[in-house]
Design a protein around this motif. Structure first.
Motif, PDB file in Angstrom:
ATOM      1  N   ASP A   1      10.707  11.342  -2.592  1.00 11.10           N
ATOM      2  CA  ASP A   1       9.266  11.232  -2.842  1.00 11.10           C
ATOM      3  C   ASP A   1       8.715  10.036  -2.071  1.00 11.10           C
ATOM      4  O   ASP A   1       9.463   9.284  -1.440  1.00 11.10           O
ATOM      5  CB  ASP A   1       8.993  11.069  -4.347  1.00 11.10           C
ATOM      6  N   PHE A   2       7.388   9.871  -2.140  1.00  6.67           N
ATOM      7  CA  PHE A   2       6.725   8.711  -1.539  1.00  6.67           C
ATOM      8  C   PHE A   2       5.714   8.152  -2.544  1.00  6.67           C
ATOM      9  O   PHE A   2       5.086   8.899  -3.309  1.00  6.67           O
ATOM     10  CB  PHE A   2       6.007   9.093  -0.242  1.00  6.67           C
TER      11      PHE A   2
ATOM     12  N   GLU B   1       5.539   4.158   0.612  1.00  5.59           N
ATOM     13  CA  GLU B   1       6.934   3.739   0.530  1.00  5.59           C
ATOM     14  C   GLU B   1       7.803   4.895   0.076  1.00  5.59           C
ATOM     15  O   GLU B   1       7.443   5.658  -0.832  1.00  5.59           O
ATOM     16  CB  GLU B   1       7.044   2.572  -0.454  1.00  5.59           C
ATOM     17  N   ALA B   2       8.972   5.030   0.721  1.00  7.23           N
ATOM     18  CA  ALA B   2       9.886   6.113   0.365  1.00  7.23           C
ATOM     19  C   ALA B   2      10.556   5.833  -0.982  1.00  7.23           C
ATOM     20  O   ALA B   2      10.890   4.690  -1.294  1.00  7.23           O
ATOM     21  CB  ALA B   2      10.936   6.278   1.451  1.00  7.23           C
ATOM     22  N   ILE B   3      10.756   6.882  -1.758  1.00 11.10           N
ATOM     23  CA  ILE B   3      11.503   6.810  -3.017  1.00 11.10           C
ATOM     24  C   ILE B   3      12.805   7.574  -2.798  1.00 11.10           C
ATOM     25  O   ILE B   3      12.795   8.744  -2.416  1.00 11.10           O
ATOM     26  CB  ILE B   3      10.704   7.428  -4.175  1.00 11.10           C
ATOM     27  N   ARG B   4      13.941   6.896  -3.041  1.00 12.59           N
ATOM     28  CA  ARG B   4      15.240   7.513  -2.795  1.00 12.59           C
ATOM     29  C   ARG B   4      16.010   7.703  -4.097  1.00 12.59           C
ATOM     30  O   ARG B   4      15.840   6.938  -5.055  1.00 12.59           O
ATOM     31  CB  ARG B   4      16.059   6.648  -1.826  1.00 12.59           C
TER      32      ARG B   4
ATOM     33  N   GLN C   1      -0.060   7.776  -8.440  1.00 13.17           N
ATOM     34  CA  GLN C   1       1.000   8.753  -8.652  1.00 13.17           C
ATOM     35  C   GLN C   1       1.796   8.934  -7.357  1.00 13.17           C
ATOM     36  O   GLN C   1       1.393   8.463  -6.298  1.00 13.17           O
ATOM     37  CB  GLN C   1       0.413  10.092  -9.106  1.00 13.17           C
ATOM     38  N   THR C   2       2.919   9.603  -7.457  1.00 11.30           N
ATOM     39  CA  THR C   2       3.733   9.832  -6.269  1.00 11.30           C
ATOM     40  C   THR C   2       3.173  11.015  -5.476  1.00 11.30           C
ATOM     41  O   THR C   2       2.333  11.772  -5.957  1.00 11.30           O
ATOM     42  CB  THR C   2       5.188  10.119  -6.646  1.00 11.30           C
ATOM     43  N   PHE C   3       3.689  11.163  -4.253  1.00 15.27           N
ATOM     44  CA  PHE C   3       3.200  12.215  -3.363  1.00 15.27           C
ATOM     45  C   PHE C   3       3.413  13.601  -3.967  1.00 15.27           C
ATOM     46  O   PHE C   3       2.516  14.445  -3.945  1.00 15.27           O
ATOM     47  CB  PHE C   3       3.922  12.105  -2.011  1.00 15.27           C
TER      48      PHE C   3
ATOM     49  N   GLY D   1       9.340   3.578   4.935  1.00 10.65           N
ATOM     50  CA  GLY D   1       8.195   4.393   4.553  1.00 10.65           C
ATOM     51  C   GLY D   1       7.384   4.752   5.783  1.00 10.65           C
ATOM     52  O   GLY D   1       7.855   4.636   6.916  1.00 10.65           O
ATOM     53  N   VAL D   2       6.155   5.180   5.560  1.00  9.07           N
ATOM     54  CA  VAL D   2       5.297   5.581   6.669  1.00  9.07           C
ATOM     55  C   VAL D   2       3.924   4.939   6.530  1.00  9.07           C
ATOM     56  O   VAL D   2       3.436   4.732   5.414  1.00  9.07           O
ATOM     57  CB  VAL D   2       5.126   7.118   6.738  1.00  9.07           C
ATOM     58  N   VAL D   3       3.324   4.602   7.670  1.00 11.22           N
ATOM     59  CA  VAL D   3       1.933   4.184   7.705  1.00 11.22           C
ATOM     60  C   VAL D   3       1.162   5.319   8.361  1.00 11.22           C
ATOM     61  O   VAL D   3       1.554   5.810   9.423  1.00 11.22           O
ATOM     62  CB  VAL D   3       1.736   2.844   8.454  1.00 11.22           C
ATOM     63  N   ILE D   4       0.103   5.756   7.720  1.00  9.78           N
ATOM     64  CA  ILE D   4      -0.666   6.909   8.183  1.00  9.78           C
ATOM     65  C   ILE D   4      -2.059   6.433   8.577  1.00  9.78           C
ATOM     66  O   ILE D   4      -2.749   5.764   7.806  1.00  9.78           O
ATOM     67  CB  ILE D   4      -0.772   7.985   7.091  1.00  9.78           C
ATOM     68  N   SER D   5      -2.456   6.767   9.791  1.00 11.15           N
ATOM     69  CA  SER D   5      -3.775   6.403  10.301  1.00 11.15           C
ATOM     70  C   SER D   5      -4.532   7.677  10.636  1.00 11.15           C
ATOM     71  O   SER D   5      -4.071   8.485  11.445  1.00 11.15           O
ATOM     72  CB  SER D   5      -3.636   5.518  11.547  1.00 11.15           C
ATOM     73  N   ASN D   6      -5.678   7.873  10.008  1.00 10.73           N
ATOM     74  CA  ASN D   6      -6.513   9.054  10.227  1.00 10.73           C
ATOM     75  C   ASN D   6      -7.828   8.639  10.861  1.00 10.73           C
ATOM     76  O   ASN D   6      -8.532   7.776  10.336  1.00 10.73           O
ATOM     77  CB  ASN D   6      -6.799   9.766   8.900  1.00 10.73           C
TER      78      ASN D   6
END
Length: 528
Positions: free
Chosen positions: A177-178, A166-169, A201-203, A250-255
């Motif tokens: 941050d995320f 999730e994005a932090i604004r 913790q944050t990104f 925010g972003v969803v990341i698939s690896n």
């Protein structure tokens, strides 16, 4: 929200006062019951007698107040014991402290529900219970939880490492941050020792300098533009394919671990390199065959001609027969080498593909085959009254294809009962069609992205063959007849099939002994 029970000063302490107070709460959506403790000879609370009940109890318990008032709790609602609610009421009487709970209730009288319950001590032996039947909301909550558990189970068993961030604004609505919201089991395994810091913790607190320069900017771009990002990267010897897509704010990341695929790709590249080298060796062989092998054969044939012309009187019939056999063998070998050269030189050269008239091509071939046509009194019909199309391809290769088919049709003619040749009748027809309208077994041999095809058939009235040999005729050196019956090297139809495949097409053959053969060629109507 639960109704607040009036103070002791308002109720006094008599059951009548409690009953009067309850009347004021009959309009409440909450169900309210007051009950007095029942003790045994040892002073232990063994039950409660219900003294009052408001109208709302009917909605919660499916029982009117008059059926409840005056009855014992465990007789009317025996499920209170197993559910643990009875113990709560006992503690309220014993300690004087109010308690609240949401509890599942079930008894042998058919009542089954979830209740939110609040119990307070009104006077030394009287407990006022405020409750609501929350079965619908609780079932919805449980269904949502089951869905969430199922979703998490599915996520934990997929091959991809998936996480949501999730994005932090800041106050200016700028992403600074995320924060990790969710990660499946494979993602945590991928992160290893960093799993706990990443989850808590944050990104910017856990990311490396390189990640801050590359990934952080990438994530912001995905959120702001909505355009997904696809990247390959490695962690040690492991290679991953990462898809980053926007999800809410925010972003969803698939690896996906592609180490095995990458290793296979490297093997494939190595195999392609080896194949290229092998093809170059084949070209070298073709050069040697066309020069070094043909030259000795020409000398053998030349010396044979000299022997036959100059020394024939000195040789008996057996000697002359041996020279003829030698010349015949040399000619067959020369023909075989030429056919092998034709087969080996067929290559995919799309830059040589262009449009040309099939009619003119066939007319050129017929002119070249003038002698066998005259010899057999053959008749060749083109188009059956309809014009033949223009084809797109390598004209030289397609000339080899149709020349081999027509030559075969002229060669394998029938004879009548008296042994006289039956003049060959060869028909060449063509029609356009959609790929979806072709037979299923043909479609599987054609490129999936090609929609239109020419269907060209070459049919004859010759000797034919048993249909069980349909696949055999396209193999190199395979012959259905002896050399004494028909000459040839057994390469011609192999060349035909290879040319068709080089043009992204397919070929089928239908034949019957004594009734002729039909070759059907499927060629793309255009090649992009």
């Amino acid at each position: 929200m639960h109704d607040q029970w009036p103070s002791d000063g308002v109720l006094n302490r008599s059951p009548e006062a409690v009953r009067l107070a309850l009347a004021a709460f009959d309009a409440s959506l909450n169900s309210i019951v007051s009950m007095t403790a029942i003790r045994d000879d040892n002073g232990q609370i063994v039950d409660f007698r219900m003294q009052t009940a408001n109208k709302s109890v009917e909605q919660s318990l499916a029982m009117t107040p008059d059926k409840i008032i005056g009855t014992r709790l465990l007789e009317t609602f025996p499920g209170n014991l197993e559910s643990g609610l009875f113990d709560i009421y006992v503690r309220v009487v014993t300690t004087g402290k109010p308690e609240q709970t949401t509890q599942y209730y079930k008894d042998d009288k058919g009542l089954e529900a979830w209740f939110t319950v609040s119990a307070v001590l009104q006077e030394p032996e009287t407990v006022v219970v405020t409750f609501m039947n929350v079965t619908d909301s609780k079932q919805a909550e449980l269904a949502l939880k089951r869905q969430a558990d199922l979703f998490q189970t599915v996520l934990d068993h997929v091959q991809a490492a998936i996480s949501l961030h999730e994005a932090i604004r800041d106050s200016n609505n700028k992403i600074v941050d995320f924060r990790t919201v969710m990660a499946n089991r494979r993602a945590k395994l991928m992160w290893g020792d960093l799993a706990e810091p990443i989850m808590n913790q944050t990104f910017t607190e856990v990311a490396s300098t390189e990640q801050l320069k590359q990934d952080f900017i990438k994530y912001i771009r995905v959120v702001e533009t909505g355009e997904p990002d696809l990247t390959e990267f490695n962690i040690g010897e492991q290679w991953w394919l990462r898809m980053t897509a926007r999800s809410g704010d925010g972003v969803v990341i698939s690896n996906m671990n592609i180490s095995e695929n990458r290793h296979y790709r490297q093997q494939l590249e190595a195999a392609n390199t080896e194949l290229k080298r092998s093809n170059e060796d084949l070209q070298s062989f073709a050069y040697i065959a066309s020069h070094d092998l043909q030259e000795p054969l020409r000398k053998i044939q030349a010396f044979g001609d000299i022997l036959k012309e100059q020394y024939s009187p000195l040789l008996d019939a057996e000697g002359q027969y041996m020279i003829d056999r030698m010349q015949s063998a040399a000619e067959r070998m020369s023909s075989l080498i030429r056919d092998l050269l034709d087969y080996s030189r067929i290559a995919s050269q799309r830059d040589m593909f262009h449009s040309f008239s099939l009619t003119r091509l066939l007319e050129d071939i017929i002119e070249d085959l003038w002698h066998p046509i005259q010899h057999t009194h053959a008749r060749i019909e083109l188009g059956g009254g309809h014009p033949l199309p223009d084809l797109i391809g390598d004209r030289f290769q397609l000339r080899q294809l149709f020349q081999n088919l027509l030559s075969n049709a002229l060669k394998f003619y029938r004879t009548d009962e008296d042994g006289r040749p039956v003049p060959p009748l060869i028909t060449v027809l063509a029609r356009g069609t959609k790929a979806v309208d072709l037979p299923a077994d043909v479609q599987q041999d054609l490129p999936a992205n090609q929609q239109l095809f020419w269907v060209v058939s070459v049919a004859d009235n010759g000797i034919g063959f048993d249909q069980k040999h349909a696949d055999l005729v396209f193999e190199v050196f395979k012959r259905l007849h002896t050399r004494q019956e028909f000459d040839g090297t057994g390469v011609g139809l192999a060349v035909v099939k290879k040319v068709v495949e080089q043009h992204g097409g397919a070929i089928r053959v239908q034949s019957e002994l004594g009734k002729g053969t039909t070759f059907t060629i499927y060629l793309p109507a255009y090649i992009g």
